[in-house]
Design a protein around this motif. Structure first.
Motif, PDB file in Angstrom:
ATOM      1  N   HIS A   1      29.006  45.263  41.994  1.00  0.00           N
ATOM      2  CA  HIS A   1      28.627  46.377  41.156  1.00  0.00           C
ATOM      3  C   HIS A   1      27.483  46.864  41.114  1.00  0.00           C
ATOM      4  O   HIS A   1      27.070  48.072  40.969  1.00  0.00           O
ATOM      5  CB  HIS A   1      29.341  46.006  39.743  1.00  0.00           C
ATOM      6  CG  HIS A   1      30.664  45.780  39.538  1.00  0.00           C
ATOM      7  ND1 HIS A   1      31.506  45.348  40.132  1.00  0.00           N
ATOM      8  CD2 HIS A   1      31.401  46.394  38.525  1.00  0.00           C
ATOM      9  CE1 HIS A   1      32.790  45.626  39.751  1.00  0.00           C
ATOM     10  NE2 HIS A   1      32.754  46.115  38.830  1.00  0.00           N
TER      11      HIS A   1
ATOM     12  N   VAL B   1      32.679  46.964  47.855  1.00  0.00           N
ATOM     13  CA  VAL B   1      33.388  47.118  46.485  1.00  0.00           C
ATOM     14  C   VAL B   1      34.529  46.192  46.793  1.00  0.00           C
ATOM     15  O   VAL B   1      35.527  46.130  47.529  1.00  0.00           O
ATOM     16  CB  VAL B   1      33.950  48.521  46.304  1.00  0.00           C
ATOM     17  CG1 VAL B   1      34.823  48.481  45.015  1.00  0.00           C
ATOM     18  CG2 VAL B   1      32.686  49.367  46.371  1.00  0.00           C
TER      19      VAL B   1
ATOM     20  N   HIS C   1      37.694  45.632  45.713  1.00  0.00           N
ATOM     21  CA  HIS C   1      39.126  46.115  45.964  1.00  0.00           C
ATOM     22  C   HIS C   1      39.123  46.609  47.252  1.00  0.00           C
ATOM     23  O   HIS C   1      40.333  46.984  47.660  1.00  0.00           O
ATOM     24  CB  HIS C   1      39.661  46.737  44.929  1.00  0.00           C
ATOM     25  CG  HIS C   1      39.489  45.954  43.615  1.00  0.00           C
ATOM     26  ND1 HIS C   1      39.851  44.813  43.231  1.00  0.00           N
ATOM     27  CD2 HIS C   1      38.978  46.316  42.225  1.00  0.00           C
ATOM     28  CE1 HIS C   1      39.498  44.570  42.111  1.00  0.00           C
ATOM     29  NE2 HIS C   1      39.127  45.604  41.477  1.00  0.00           N
TER      30      HIS C   1
ATOM     31  N   ASP D   1      38.445  41.835  36.728  1.00  0.00           N
ATOM     32  CA  ASP D   1      38.233  43.235  36.849  1.00  0.00           C
ATOM     33  C   ASP D   1      39.706  43.926  36.776  1.00  0.00           C
ATOM     34  O   ASP D   1      40.582  43.512  37.409  1.00  0.00           O
ATOM     35  CB  ASP D   1      37.797  43.535  38.239  1.00  0.00           C
ATOM     36  CG  ASP D   1      37.371  44.782  38.531  1.00  0.00           C
ATOM     37  OD1 ASP D   1      35.785  45.136  38.430  1.00  0.00           O
ATOM     38  OD2 ASP D   1      37.984  45.567  38.622  1.00  0.00           O
TER      39      ASP D   1
ATOM     40  N   HIS E   1      40.844  46.711  38.007  1.00  0.00           N
ATOM     41  CA  HIS E   1      41.496  47.267  39.048  1.00  0.00           C
ATOM     42  C   HIS E   1      41.945  46.332  40.007  1.00  0.00           C
ATOM     43  O   HIS E   1      42.306  46.796  41.146  1.00  0.00           O
ATOM     44  CB  HIS E   1      40.644  48.239  39.647  1.00  0.00           C
ATOM     45  CG  HIS E   1      40.256  49.432  38.578  1.00  0.00           C
ATOM     46  ND1 HIS E   1      39.001  49.679  37.996  1.00  0.00           N
ATOM     47  CD2 HIS E   1      41.191  50.401  38.088  1.00  0.00           C
ATOM     48  CE1 HIS E   1      39.570  50.659  37.045  1.00  0.00           C
ATOM     49  NE2 HIS E   1      40.487  51.072  37.222  1.00  0.00           N
TER      50      HIS E   1
ATOM     51  N   SER F   1      34.110  54.358  45.427  1.00  0.00           N
ATOM     52  CA  SER F   1      34.864  53.650  44.584  1.00  0.00           C
ATOM     53  C   SER F   1      35.989  52.998  45.188  1.00  0.00           C
ATOM     54  O   SER F   1      36.628  53.052  46.297  1.00  0.00           O
ATOM     55  CB  SER F   1      35.236  54.288  43.416  1.00  0.00           C
ATOM     56  OG  SER F   1      36.451  54.866  43.586  1.00  0.00           O
ATOM     57  N   CYS F   2      36.595  51.741  44.477  1.00  0.00           N
ATOM     58  CA  CYS F   2      37.815  51.461  44.947  1.00  0.00           C
ATOM     59  C   CYS F   2      39.027  52.007  44.837  1.00  0.00           C
ATOM     60  O   CYS F   2      39.899  51.633  45.423  1.00  0.00           O
ATOM     61  CB  CYS F   2      37.972  49.950  44.297  1.00  0.00           C
ATOM     62  SG  CYS F   2      38.422  50.478  42.433  1.00  0.00           S
TER      63      CYS F   2
ATOM     64  N   CYS G   1      29.506  49.726  43.981  1.00  0.00           N
ATOM     65  CA  CYS G   1      30.367  50.467  42.859  1.00  0.00           C
ATOM     66  C   CYS G   1      29.568  51.850  42.333  1.00  0.00           C
ATOM     67  O   CYS G   1      30.296  52.603  41.841  1.00  0.00           O
ATOM     68  CB  CYS G   1      30.789  49.720  41.705  1.00  0.00           C
ATOM     69  SG  CYS G   1      31.937  48.124  42.063  1.00  0.00           S
TER      70      CYS G   1
ATOM     71  N   CYS H   1      30.491  54.832  39.797  1.00  0.00           N
ATOM     72  CA  CYS H   1      31.676  54.745  39.102  1.00  0.00           C
ATOM     73  C   CYS H   1      31.504  54.424  37.807  1.00  0.00           C
ATOM     74  O   CYS H   1      31.991  54.791  37.070  1.00  0.00           O
ATOM     75  CB  CYS H   1      32.497  53.791  39.974  1.00  0.00           C
ATOM     76  SG  CYS H   1      34.195  53.525  39.119  1.00  0.00           S
ATOM     77  N   LEU H   2      30.612  53.171  37.541  1.00  0.00           N
ATOM     78  CA  LEU H   2      30.521  52.817  36.278  1.00  0.00           C
ATOM     79  C   LEU H   2      28.991  52.788  35.610  1.00  0.00           C
ATOM     80  O   LEU H   2      28.687  52.213  34.625  1.00  0.00           O
ATOM     81  CB  LEU H   2      30.902  51.137  36.003  1.00  0.00           C
ATOM     82  CG  LEU H   2      29.978  50.198  36.485  1.00  0.00           C
ATOM     83  CD1 LEU H   2      30.563  49.134  36.023  1.00  0.00           C
ATOM     84  CD2 LEU H   2      29.799  50.032  37.820  1.00  0.00           C
TER      85      LEU H   2
ATOM     86  N   ASN I   1      38.093  56.249  39.196  1.00  0.00           N
ATOM     87  CA  ASN I   1      39.309  56.186  38.312  1.00  0.00           C
ATOM     88  C   ASN I   1      39.216  56.274  36.833  1.00  0.00           C
ATOM     89  O   ASN I   1      40.192  56.217  36.115  1.00  0.00           O
ATOM     90  CB  ASN I   1      39.828  54.714  38.799  1.00  0.00           C
ATOM     91  CG  ASN I   1      38.962  53.601  38.662  1.00  0.00           C
ATOM     92  OD1 ASN I   1      38.143  53.664  37.931  1.00  0.00           O
ATOM     93  ND2 ASN I   1      39.283  52.546  39.570  1.00  0.00           N
TER      94      ASN I   1
ATOM     95  N   ARG J   1      31.332  56.841  30.450  1.00  0.00           N
ATOM     96  CA  ARG J   1      31.476  55.987  31.812  1.00  0.00           C
ATOM     97  C   ARG J   1      30.356  56.098  32.851  1.00  0.00           C
ATOM     98  O   ARG J   1      29.821  55.138  33.396  1.00  0.00           O
ATOM     99  CB  ARG J   1      32.989  56.145  32.362  1.00  0.00           C
ATOM    100  CG  ARG J   1      33.083  55.554  33.503  1.00  0.00           C
ATOM    101  CD  ARG J   1      33.564  54.138  33.307  1.00  0.00           C
ATOM    102  NE  ARG J   1      33.868  53.469  34.631  1.00  0.00           N
ATOM    103  CZ  ARG J   1      34.502  52.212  34.711  1.00  0.00           C
ATOM    104  NH1 ARG J   1      34.425  51.391  33.877  1.00  0.00           N
ATOM    105  NH2 ARG J   1      34.786  51.828  35.982  1.00  0.00           N
TER     106      ARG J   1
END
Ligand code: SF4
Lengths: 175, 427
Positions: B64, B100, B102, B121, B123, B307-308, B368, B371-372, B390, B396
């Motif tokens: 992350h 990442v 995933h 997590d 996802h 991202s995943c 990541c 993404c976050l 996502n 976010r």
């Protein structure tokens, strides 16, 4: 078992997500206590102040549908827990958030939309919620004497988690 | 009465039913990252239970925030790193090897049809693409998974999502899942599994199936799942060749997980993808989805590809096809984060990275990232990002920022236009 009940805060919106309950930037904290000042920091609802006097006294959250959706972060229940909020009442919850609450020995109680609506009618005053866990009963009272009461249910598993203080204790004793 | 794939997986993994309706499952894989696992490790230590149920079934990655950005994230990484060493967790990925979660765990062949998988997590549902039951959980469930190799679930109901028709030009797996979520809404699949079926899913490669399953959680689903088939076997080829004498044998084994014809679903949704168009989210919920052709007035400050959901090689290729020979629009920042080192290397080798660089994108290490909004690529208040991630939740990607979710091709189109755009015009 944790204590349940006390002053209520009403969060009048569906789909409040875990990013709103505790923003991702605070996920770097390894100690739950450190989350205390950031509860609901990014939640934008008219009349709601996450840093206000009121939230500091609150023990119970009442909200609408799909509370706790989004990220799996258990930091969301922890941020509630370290603020002494051990009970969230909603029309429905996201699965992971709901499980996380019970896993921590806290409660995520689902009530029908019509009952939630009646409880929201009290929201113009100061509201407290008395919890009779053994009798599975909730009584909401306003300072001006109005009240609303309702039963609630928990699954046997949820009850066992609340009574044993959470999933780690339960699982360790059993598996 | 027949069974669904998830009911079969539950039956094969059931360890206990402590109360009616509560199933405790044995776990095949417990996955860990540095954000949600350190608290579990600290709690296990505090309880004097610093043990793992099976070090070969635990997979861990720092993904992350990597490289660590400050003392706090460095401490999180260190807790995970030290723990992995202490318990001899071989499948642990740190700087240089990490990507990442995933994306890297499937790439390493850790997920197999019929498996039960948890991770702290949401996802984790991505891994359903392999015909596994894979669910995101909180830290307490993760902690018990690490210690005991079990997790409790209320057996989920299954919603069958039939995807048929021909994928139109310019429409991608991301457009399909966003369109499905718009229909289901953000809690339409709570306590349910989404079983993706139909010719569209059969034709999807594993990358596309992962994109599909990745966003099942955005409709509230416990997991998304696809039936494991020849594409699954081909993807896993190198990892399963010692387990089966032939591909035919692997497929016969996979098929035993398939939902029976008379399996019972709570609901069946039918979609004709031939009618789908390129879409993006508006506002702050993933079910608020509109055709991109209606959104061309929305200006963007940043474009994020990674991202995943959409940081795999085929995603980078889709974006690069549009970016080739073009430049970022004036004032637009472009960031691309290949999801794993392998994807990074392949994109270097095949010239994809050069396309991004020449267009003016900055390529980051696999992480990541934006993404976050925890490390790089954070938006300033009022800024707008066209993103292949996502989640478009408030804050976010940074407090006060706005994220529009879309396919990599659509993000690339936004990059060269400076506003949201229908990617079909650039293909
Ligand atoms: S890429 Fe984004 S959604 Fe995926 S695991 Fe990382 S932070 Fe979560």
């Amino acid at each position: 078992m944790k204590p349940f009940g006390g002053a209520v805060v009403f969060l009048d919106r569906n789909d409040i997500n875990t990013d709103e309950i505790i923003p991702a930037k605070y996920l770097t904290e390894v100690k739950k206590e450190n989350l205390k000042n950031y509860l609901l920091e990014d939640l934008q609802i008219d009349g709601f102040d996450p840093k206000g006097e009121k939230l500091a006294r609150v023990k119970v959250v009442v909200t609408r549908a799909n509370f706790g959706c989004g990220s799996s972060r258990e930091h969301a229940p922890w941020a509630l827990e370290v603020n002494d909020i051990t009970l969230v009442i909603a029309e429905s919850f996201a699965r992971i958030f709901r499980q996380n609450m019970f896993n921590c020995g806290m409660m995520a109680v689902e009530l029908p939309a019509a009952t939630i609506e009646k409880i929201f009618k009290l929201a113009d005053g100061d509201v407290t919620c008395d919890v009779d866990f053994a009798g599975r009963k909730l009584v909401f009272k306003t300072s001006d004497g109005r009240s609303e009461s309702t039963g609630f249910t928990t699954t046997e598993f949820d009850s066992a988690l609340v009574e044993s203080g959470g999933w780690v204790e339960f699982a360790d004793a059993r598996y | 009465m027949g069974k669904t794939i998830v009911e079969k997986i539950f039956a094969a993994h059931r360890r206990d039913e402590p109360f009616p309706g509560t199933q405790v499952l044995n776990l095949d894989v417990v996955m860990c990252h540095e954000i949600t696992t350190p608290v579990a490790i600290a709690d296990l230590e505090w309880r004097d239970k610093d043990r793992v149920f099976d070090s070969t079934k635990i997979k861990a990655v720092i993904d992350h925030v990597t490289p660590s950005k400050d003392t706090k994230t460095a401490v999180q990484a260190k807790i995970l790193r030290d723990w992995a060493r202490r318990h001899q967790i071989r499948d642990f990925f740190d700087i240089g090897e990490n990507g990442v979660c995933h994306a890297i765990f499937p790439e390493k062949g850790f997920i197999r049809p019929g498996y039960t998988v948890i991770m702290g997590d949401s996802h984790t549902c991505t891994h359903g693409a392999f015909g596994a039951f894979a669910a995101g959980v909180g830290t307490t469930d993760l902690e018990v998974g690490i210690l005991k190799g079990v997790c409790a679930f209320r057996e989920p109901k299954t919603i069958r999502v039939n995807l048929n028709g021909t994928m139109p030009f310019g429409v991608y797996a991301k457009d399909v899942i966003l369109s499905v979520i718009r229909e289901l809404t953000v809690n339409g699949a709570t306590d349910c599994v989404l079983e993706f079926r139909g010719e569209v899913v059969d034709n999807f490669d594993m990358d596309e199936r992962m994109t599909l399953c990745n966003m099942a959680i955005e409709a509230g689903a416990t997991c998304g799942i696809c039936l494991p088939d020849e594409k699954t076997a081909d993807y896993l080829r190198d990892f399963i060749k010692d387990d089966y004498d032939s591909k035919a044998q692997a497929l016969t084994n996979f098929k035993k997980w398939w939902s029976d014809d008379d399996a019972v679903y709570v609901k069946t949704l039918n979609f004709d993808v031939s009618k789908f168009v390129p879409v993006a989210t508006v506002e702050y919920k993933p079910d608020q989805v509109k055709p991109l052709s209606e959104l061309t007035k929305v200006r963007v400050d940043q474009v994020y590809i990674g991202s995943c959901t959409n940081g795999r090689l085929s995603d980078l290729h889709a974006a690069a096809r549009i970016l080739k020979g073009k430049k970022l629009a004036t004032g637009v920042r472009g960031i691309v984060s290949p999801a794993t080192p392998k994807i990074f290397d392949e994109a270097m080798r095949d010239g994809t990275m050069a396309v991004f660089r020449q267009a003016g994108f900055r390529v980051t290490n696999p992480t990541c990232g934006a993404c976050l909004g925890m490390s790089n690529g954070v938006l300033a208040p009022g800024e707008v990002c066209a993103s292949t991630t996502n989640r478009n939740f408030t804050g976010r990607m940074g407090a006060g920022g706005m994220v529009h979710l879309m396919s990599p091709a659509a993000a690339a189109a936004a990059a060269i236009c400076g506003h949201l755009a229908d990617p079909r015009e650039f293909m």
